[in-house]
Design a protein around this motif. Structure first.
Motif, PDB file in Angstrom:
ATOM      1  N   ASN A  15      27.459 -61.730  38.339  1.00  0.00           N
ATOM      2  CA  ASN A  15      27.251 -62.287  39.686  1.00  0.00           C
ATOM      3  C   ASN A  15      28.590 -62.724  40.300  1.00  0.00           C
ATOM      4  OD1 ASN A  15      24.532 -61.901  39.850  1.00  0.00           O
ATOM      5  ND2 ASN A  15      23.963 -64.011  39.353  1.00  0.00           N
ATOM      6  N   LYS A  58      22.154 -58.461  47.779  1.00  0.00           N
ATOM      7  CA  LYS A  58      22.944 -57.244  47.587  1.00  0.00           C
ATOM      8  C   LYS A  58      22.254 -56.035  48.212  1.00  0.00           C
ATOM      9  CE  LYS A  58      24.930 -59.447  43.667  1.00  0.00           C
ATOM     10  NZ  LYS A  58      24.882 -59.693  42.251  1.00  0.00           N
ATOM     11  N   GLY A  91      18.342 -61.173  37.963  1.00  0.00           N
ATOM     12  CA  GLY A  91      19.341 -61.792  37.095  1.00  0.00           C
ATOM     13  C   GLY A  91      19.161 -63.291  36.910  1.00  0.00           C
ATOM     14  N   ASN A 112      24.860 -62.289  33.009  1.00  0.00           N
ATOM     15  CA  ASN A 112      24.340 -62.379  34.374  1.00  0.00           C
ATOM     16  C   ASN A 112      25.242 -63.219  35.265  1.00  0.00           C
ATOM     17  OD1 ASN A 112      21.960 -60.839  34.696  1.00  0.00           O
ATOM     18  ND2 ASN A 112      20.913 -62.244  33.298  1.00  0.00           N
TER      19      ASN A 112
HETATM   20 MG   LIG Z   1      22.793 -60.885  39.251  1.00  0.00          MG
END
Ligand SMILES: [Mg+2]
Ligand SMILES: Nc1ncnc2c1ncn2[C@@H]1O[C@H](COP(=O)(O)OP(=O)(O)OP(=O)(O)O)[C@@H](O)[C@H]1O
Length: 430
Positions: free
Chosen positions: A322, A377, A386, A318
């Motif tokens: 990211n 996002k 996440g 994660n």
């Molecule tokens: Mg993420």
């Protein structure tokens, strides 16, 4: 008789002297009493058995018993009635004794019969006292009943509350269980979503060895077609195919293992560097193709922590994805790096830092990043799960996660795991 008219109180007069008895009766009747006469104790008791009286006036000297004896007999028979004793002059001691034995009042006879004037008042006062005492008794009984009723009500209510409390606790237990199940599903969903995000990367990872396998096969075919098949060339090509097929097997195995439900996966002593390295299996090629350099500074002599491999790997996946996404917002031509450091801090902690030099997180966004479903996002490219899953995974390991970020410069996630963590701690989190 009109209802309003006051009821005449009925008095039993026990007096052996007929003359005095008549006179007394006359006097009392004039004062509004109804009077019945008895001339000795046994007659008096008989009358008391047959009728009901409001009060009894008792001469102390009776032929068959004295007034106090008669009073006691009346009490023994359970007849409740105010008793007034009439004594001769000079018999005051008897009056005191009578009062002690339960008489309501006493009257002292005088030779001139003047005591008859005071008699109705004495009777009225006794009746009033008696009635008041009865009323008080009634009220006390009522109060006792109410108290009992109240106590019963409190008891019932307490029982109800206890049951309610028990139901509530049961409900809380059920809800907690449901919540845990939902959380587990969420984690699984988040993991699958992560795999979805990894999808492009996975294709990348598999594409590379596939290309090599395909090229080697072409080369062998070419050699066969042109008639220059050389055994050495076939061996080299076959070895190359084998090693790349092996690489693909590792990737596929890894996906299978990672996507598996965690329920049966193990908690054990783990070297933190293993899940860090494994998290790169599905990411390394795509990071390279995006021009992102991975710098690992892992202390190889770290003591093991108590952990769950898949959960730990998911944490690093994660954080790395990211960071990968954060480079999409970089327009300048900086050298992109993701640096992962592991080291021991004090005697009881292992620290892992995941630092990127990507776009950073603006101050107003920073407080929200661990919230479930928070994402900056585009729709479809991030679920926002996440970091919230990462956070709960770190907590499950008894650890802490914090973040330092500067917009435009980069972000560092700092994870701290305790070394002294026993199995029971993990089970309490399950
Ligand atoms: Mg993420
Ligand atoms: N390294 C980073 N650099 C910049 N922003 C970051 C970084 N890590 C997280 N963020 C910010 O935190 C937000 C939440 O991250 P999180 O991982 O929870 O969800 P997501 O990445 O948006 O979606 P997904 O569920 O696919 O992970 C991101 O949308 C992003 O704005």
């Amino acid at each position: 008789m009109s209802k309003r008219k006051k009821k005449r109180e009925k008095i039993l007069l026990v007096e052996d002297d007929h003359g005095v008895a008549f006179l007394t009766r006359e006097n009392l009747e004039e004062e509004g009493f109804e009077v019945d006469l008895a001339y000795d104790g046994s007659q008096g008791l008989e009358k008391l058995n047959q009728n009901s009286y409001d009060a009894i006036l008792l001469d102390h000297r009776l032929p068959d018993m004295n007034g106090i004896e008669m009073m006691k007999e009346i009490q023994r028979r359970g007849i409740e009635i105010p008793q007034i004793i009439v004594t001769g002059a000079g018999d005051e001691r008897i009056a005191v004794k009578a009062m002690k034995s339960g008489a309501y009042d006493y009257v002292v006879k005088t030779g001139d019969l003047s005591y008859l004037v005071a008699l109705p008042i004495t009777i009225r006062m006794s009746l009033e006292r008696y009635n008041l005492a009865k009323e008080k008794e009634g009220l006390e009984r009522q109060l006792k009943d109410y108290t009992l009723l109240l106590e019963r009500k409190v008891e019932e209510r307490t029982k109800e509350l206890l049951e309610l409390n028990e139901n509530l606790e049961q409900l809380v237990r059920e809800k907690t269980k449901e919540l845990k199940e939902t959380q587990a599903q969420l984690v699984q969903a988040g993991k699958l979503a992560a795999l979805g995000t990894l999808g492009a990367g996975v294709a990348h990872e598999l594409n590379n060895p596939l290309t090599v396998v395909s090229a080697e096969a072409d080369e062998i075919l070419d050699a066969v077609n042109h008639g220059y098949l050389d055994q050495n060339l076939v061996v080299v090509s076959a070895q190359n195919i084998k090693s790349h097929a092996e690489r693909m097997r590792v990737i596929i195995d890894h996906i299978r293992q990672f996507a598996r439900d965690d329920k049966n996966s193990e908690w054990k002593k783990i070297s933190i560097n293993d899940p860090i390295r494994d998290s790169l299996i599905l990411l390394r090629t795509q990071l390279e193709s995006l021009g992102i350099e991975i710098l690992l500074e892992l202390d190889e002599n770290l003591p093991k922590i108590w952990g769950h491999h898949n959960k730990l790997e998911s944490i690093f996946q994660n954080l790395i994805t990211n960071a990968r996404d954060a480079f999409k917002n970089i327009k300048d031509r900086r050298h992109k790096t993701i640096k992962i450091r592991s080291y021991q801090k004090d005697r009881d902690k292992i620290v892992v830092e995941v630092a990127d030099n990507a776009c950073g997180i603006p101050k107003d966004v920073l407080p929200n990043i661990f919230n479930p479903f928070f994402t900056t996002k585009d729709v479809g490219s991030g679920t926002g799960l996440g970091l919230s899953i990462t956070h709960s995974n770190v907590k499950e390991h008894g650890g802490e996660i914090s973040v330092i970020s500067k917009a435009g410069e980069g972000t560092t996630f700092i994870l701290t795991f305790p070394l002294e963590r026993r199995k029971k701690l993990k089970t309490s989190n399950e």
